[in-house]
Design an enzyme around this catalytic site. Structure first.
Site, PDB file in Angstrom:
ATOM      1  N   LYS A   1       0.833  -1.208   0.000  1.00  0.00           N
ATOM      2  CA  LYS A   1       0.000   0.000   0.000  1.00  0.00           C
ATOM      3  C   LYS A   1       0.869   1.261   0.000  1.00  0.00           C
ATOM      4  O   LYS A   1       0.619   2.209  -0.761  1.00  0.00           O
ATOM      5  CB  LYS A   1      -0.920   0.018   1.218  1.00  0.00           C
ATOM      6  CG  LYS A   1      -2.009  -1.025   1.190  1.00  0.00           C
ATOM      7  CD  LYS A   1      -2.796  -0.990   2.494  1.00  0.00           C
ATOM      8  CE  LYS A   1      -3.860  -2.068   2.541  1.00  0.00           C
ATOM      9  NZ  LYS A   1      -4.603  -2.045   3.815  1.00  0.00           N
TER      10      LYS A   1
ATOM     11  N   GLY B   1       0.360  -4.595  10.506  1.00  0.00           N
ATOM     12  CA  GLY B   1       1.627  -4.278   9.855  1.00  0.00           C
ATOM     13  C   GLY B   1       1.623  -2.822   9.449  1.00  0.00           C
ATOM     14  O   GLY B   1       0.579  -2.273   9.070  1.00  0.00           O
TER      15      GLY B   1
ATOM     16  N   ALA C   1      -0.772   0.664   6.199  1.00  0.00           N
ATOM     17  CA  ALA C   1      -1.028  -0.268   7.306  1.00  0.00           C
ATOM     18  C   ALA C   1      -2.040  -1.308   6.867  1.00  0.00           C
ATOM     19  O   ALA C   1      -2.856  -1.070   5.976  1.00  0.00           O
ATOM     20  CB  ALA C   1      -1.544   0.487   8.532  1.00  0.00           C
ATOM     21  N   ASP C   2      -1.971  -2.454   7.503  1.00  0.00           N
ATOM     22  CA  ASP C   2      -2.930  -3.514   7.253  1.00  0.00           C
ATOM     23  C   ASP C   2      -3.076  -4.322   8.536  1.00  0.00           C
ATOM     24  O   ASP C   2      -2.103  -4.504   9.271  1.00  0.00           O
ATOM     25  CB  ASP C   2      -2.465  -4.421   6.112  1.00  0.00           C
ATOM     26  CG  ASP C   2      -3.622  -5.213   5.535  1.00  0.00           C
ATOM     27  OD1 ASP C   2      -4.314  -4.676   4.653  1.00  0.00           O
ATOM     28  OD2 ASP C   2      -3.841  -6.352   5.980  1.00  0.00           O
ATOM     29  N   THR C   3      -4.286  -4.788   8.801  1.00  0.00           N
ATOM     30  CA  THR C   3      -4.563  -5.543  10.021  1.00  0.00           C
ATOM     31  C   THR C   3      -5.167  -6.885   9.659  1.00  0.00           C
ATOM     32  O   THR C   3      -6.043  -6.961   8.799  1.00  0.00           O
ATOM     33  CB  THR C   3      -5.536  -4.756  10.931  1.00  0.00           C
ATOM     34  OG1 THR C   3      -4.952  -3.488  11.235  1.00  0.00           O
ATOM     35  CG2 THR C   3      -5.810  -5.506  12.217  1.00  0.00           C
TER      36      THR C   3
END
Length: 189
Positions: free
Chosen positions: A53, A106, A69-71
């Site tokens: 991203k 992340g 960010a990624d969850t």
């Protein structure tokens, strides 16, 4: 002139978290098709998705700090994504009932040639949930756009018995670590 901060995410929760810190930032959502190796560890997957991203947005904003960010929610070694429908949300919540799962967020920060990529892991334990409270929650609509089918910052808070780790990481962005990592590559505010 101070370099700007760009959030490479359309997540309303991440936007709210950054606003909470009174950080000036703009939003540019990456339209990149997310890809990952399903054989990889959840930690590597979430860092890779955050980096993808950030890189997609950073290629057009070389002089800005770009934050991706990624969850993901992980239960018994399996990544639980956003539910595809109400039945999927019900099944997911049933599987989390009375158990501990992990939430990993992340984060990737890119500024010029500097890249910081990390993740935070938080263990979340749910109370035993009744079928009626699961169904009532799913009918609220809240779980439908959330990994793991719940939002700790909303009605889903009633399911959480305890957490070990960063609460804000469960919401979608580990604030304290993100600020420190931004500072480590020269961001000032």
């Amino acid at each position: 002139m101070t370099a700007k901060l760009i959030l490479a995410s359309g997540s309303p929760r991440r936007k709210e978290l950054l606003q909470q810190l009174h950080l000036p930032f703009s939003i540019q959502v990456s339209d990149l098709e997310e890809t990952f190796n399903e054989q990889d560890s959840p930690e590597n997957i979430v860092m890779s998705l955050a980096l993808q991203k950030a890189q997609e947005v950073a290629k057009n904003h070389f002089s800005s700090y770009v934050l991706g960010a990624d969850t993901v929610v992980v239960s018994e070694g399996r990544i639980l994504g956003k539910p595809v429908d109400e039945q999927d949300a019900i099944s997911t919540l049933q599987s989390l009932s009375g158990k501990t799962h992990q939430v990993m967020t992340g984060v990737a920060i890119i500024f010029g040639t500097n890249i910081v990529n990390f993740y935070e892991r938080t263990d979340v334990t749910f109370w035993e949930l009744t079928q009626s409270e699961i169904e009532r929650y799913v009918k609220s609509g809240e779980p439908m756009d959330k990994a793991g089918s719940y939002g700790i910052q909303g009605l889903g808070a009633a399911f959480v018995k305890e957490i070990h780790g960063d609460y804000f990481s469960v919401v979608g962005l580990p604030l304290a670590r993100t600020i420190r990592e931004l500072r480590s590559i020269g961001f000032s505010f």
